[in-house]
Design an enzyme around this catalytic site. Structure first.
Site, mmCIF file in Angstrom:
data_model
loop_
_atom_site.group_PDB
_atom_site.id
_atom_site.type_symbol
_atom_site.label_atom_id
_atom_site.label_comp_id
_atom_site.label_asym_id
_atom_site.label_seq_id
_atom_site.Cartn_x
_atom_site.Cartn_y
_atom_site.Cartn_z
ATOM 1 N N ASN A 103 5.412 13.749 78.013
ATOM 2 C CA ASN A 103 5.600 14.998 78.799
ATOM 3 C C ASN A 103 6.786 14.882 79.750
ATOM 4 O OD1 ASN A 103 4.181 13.197 80.500
ATOM 5 N ND2 ASN A 103 3.133 14.845 81.591
ATOM 6 N N ASP A 134 -0.476 14.845 76.271
ATOM 7 C CA ASP A 134 -1.029 14.547 77.594
ATOM 8 C C ASP A 134 -0.347 15.337 78.706
ATOM 9 O OD1 ASP A 134 -2.785 13.024 79.353
ATOM 10 O OD2 ASP A 134 -0.905 12.283 80.160
ATOM 11 N N ASP A 166 -2.897 5.796 83.648
ATOM 12 C CA ASP A 166 -2.360 7.156 83.808
ATOM 13 C C ASP A 166 -1.374 7.185 84.991
ATOM 14 O OD1 ASP A 166 -1.783 9.818 83.511
ATOM 15 O OD2 ASP A 166 -3.741 10.567 84.149
#
Ligand code: DOR
Ligand code: ZN
Length: 429
Positions: free
Chosen positions: A94, A152, A305
């Site tokens: 992303n 994601d 993450d």
């Protein structure tokens, strides 16, 4: 070039080996494992009292390059990884533009080769621009070296598109990493929906907003036979869904982040935007369920993450801040604090979740320390203590809610392909 890692306790669950031994590295590979090894002219790492583990791999990292270099770059993000004890990271697509083509996968790989200090494994998008409409060039990206696909940051809202993605990835044996979020249910929520969202006056995100998508994707994995990996699992209900899927024998795996097992939504009361993350920090029962899922094997992987944002982006009212927590430089210490030190995971199980399992899921020949293996090694001192100082992070992102926490059990050396990139908590480059 030779390197001798001397006197540590080797933790190599893939080879069922947990005992004191030396490791000799020659030409970037492990050339011997045994007692009292010596080698003329070798650089020596004194590993007395340390745990010598196969290099940790963080399979969920946002390196932000190309396009979002104010937040992070491949150079700064891989330095953060090295400081955190990671020898490899899988990076999410992303970015700007979204990594949805062969050319962009190749860009990441060449940038990583030139500027990265740990291994970088690109993840390609599921759909073009991660817009959810049309499948990305998944086969081409696999050929270029993508290790998985994911949108994601966004869910794949259209179930038929997700089904097609699974049918397609199955042919390439690529895992689909799913960010499970029903955007209509999330609406404009900013934290977990419950008692604290009411008390703090912030809009809530229900557990169901995650769970309906976990359930859907498990059903699609069953329908297609594809490999599904659930990213950043955060609720007790999601853990139970994955447990049931595994009981059925489906090819489903899952990861949990340190912030989801170390914090509850109560901390949002500080209105510190470094607690704002997606999925949101949940309740005590969810944290308990995530820990139980890690203990009983329902959750295969600990992944951070790592989601860096610029200071000025986070320095706004809670409702306006972007979601994300940086995690690379605190993950190991938090895993010790929450899981290893309280006896929830043995050190061998921790190594499985931070090295062996991510390697297996991404199809990497990593996560083991036998003769002939790549010399990717993480040294941990289980007694080393440090008070977290976000200003010492190598990451450009300082958005961590763990500043000021005292952690015990920290990485003290990171070795990538036989090259020492972090030693005694400092980068050596
Ligand atoms: O908190 C998050 N930040 N969750 C995501 O899924 C995306 C990530 C980001 O890219 O900042
Ligand atoms: Zn996500």
């Amino acid at each position: 070039m030779k390197l001798l890692v001397k006197g540590g306790k080797i933790i190599d669950p893939a080879n069922n080996f947990s005992k004191a031994a030396d490791i000799l590295v020659v030409g970037g590979k492990i050339s011997a494992v045994g007692q009292n090894l010596c080698a003329d002219g070798a650089e020596i790492i004194d590993a007395q009292g340390k745990l010598v583990c196969p290099g940790f791999i963080d399979m969920h990292v946002h390196l932000r390059e190309p396009g979002l270099e104010a937040k992070e770059t491949i150079a700064s993000g891989t330095r953060a990884a090295a400081r955190g004890g990671f020898t490899g990271v899988a990076c999410m697509p992303n970015t700007k533009p979204v990594v949805d083509s062969q050319a962009l996968v190749e860009f990441i790989k060449s940038r990583a080769a030139a500027q990265g200090v740990v291994n970088v494994y690109p993840i390609g998008a599921i759909t073009k621009g991660s817009a959810g409409g049309e499948l990305a060039e998944i086969g081409d990206m696999k050929l270029a070296g993508a290790v998985a696909v994911s949108d994601d940051g966004h869910p794949v809202t259209n179930s038929q598109v997700m089904r097609l993605a699974m049918e397609y990835t199955k042919m390439f044996d690529l895992p689909v990493i799913s960010h499970c979020e029903d955007l209509d249910l999330v609406a404009d929520g900013v934290m977990n929906e419950g008692y604290y969202s009411t008390v703090y006056g912030l809009k809530g995100i229900s557990r169901a907003a995650e769970e309906v998508m976990v359930a859907r994707d498990i059903m699609l994995a069953e329908l297609t036979g594809a490999r599904l990996h659930i990213a950043h699992i955060s609720t007790a209900g999601s853990v139970e869904l994955v447990r049931m899927a595994k009981k059925k024998g489906l090819k489903v795996s899952a990861e949990a982040t340190p912030h989801h097992f170390a914090l509850t939504d109560e901390v949002v009361g500080s209105y510190d935007t470094s607690t704002k993350v997606n999925p949101p920090l949940r309740g005590t029962d969810d944290v308990k369920a995530v820990k139980e899922g890690l203990r009983d094997g329902t959750i295969d992987v600990i992944a951070t993450d790592h989601a860096p944002h610029a200071v000025e982006e986070k320095d706004v009212e809670y409702n306006y801040a972007p979601f994300g927590i940086v995690g690379l430089e605190t993950a190991v210490g938090l895993a010790f604090r929450e899981l290893v030190n309280p006896g929830i995971l043995s050190i061998e199980e921790l190594v499985r979740k931070m090295s062996c399992s991510p390697a297996r899921i991404l199809g990497l020949n990593k996560g083991h320390l036998g003769v002939g293996a790549d010399a990717d090694i993480t040294l941990i001192d289980p007694d080393r203590q440090e008070i977290i100082d976000v200003n010492k992070f190598a990451s450009k992102g300082k958005n961590s809610p763990f500043g000021g926490w005292k952690l015990t059990g920290l990485p003290v050396a990171t070795i990538v392909g036989g090259r020492v990139v972090m030693r005694d908590r400092e980068l050596v480059l």
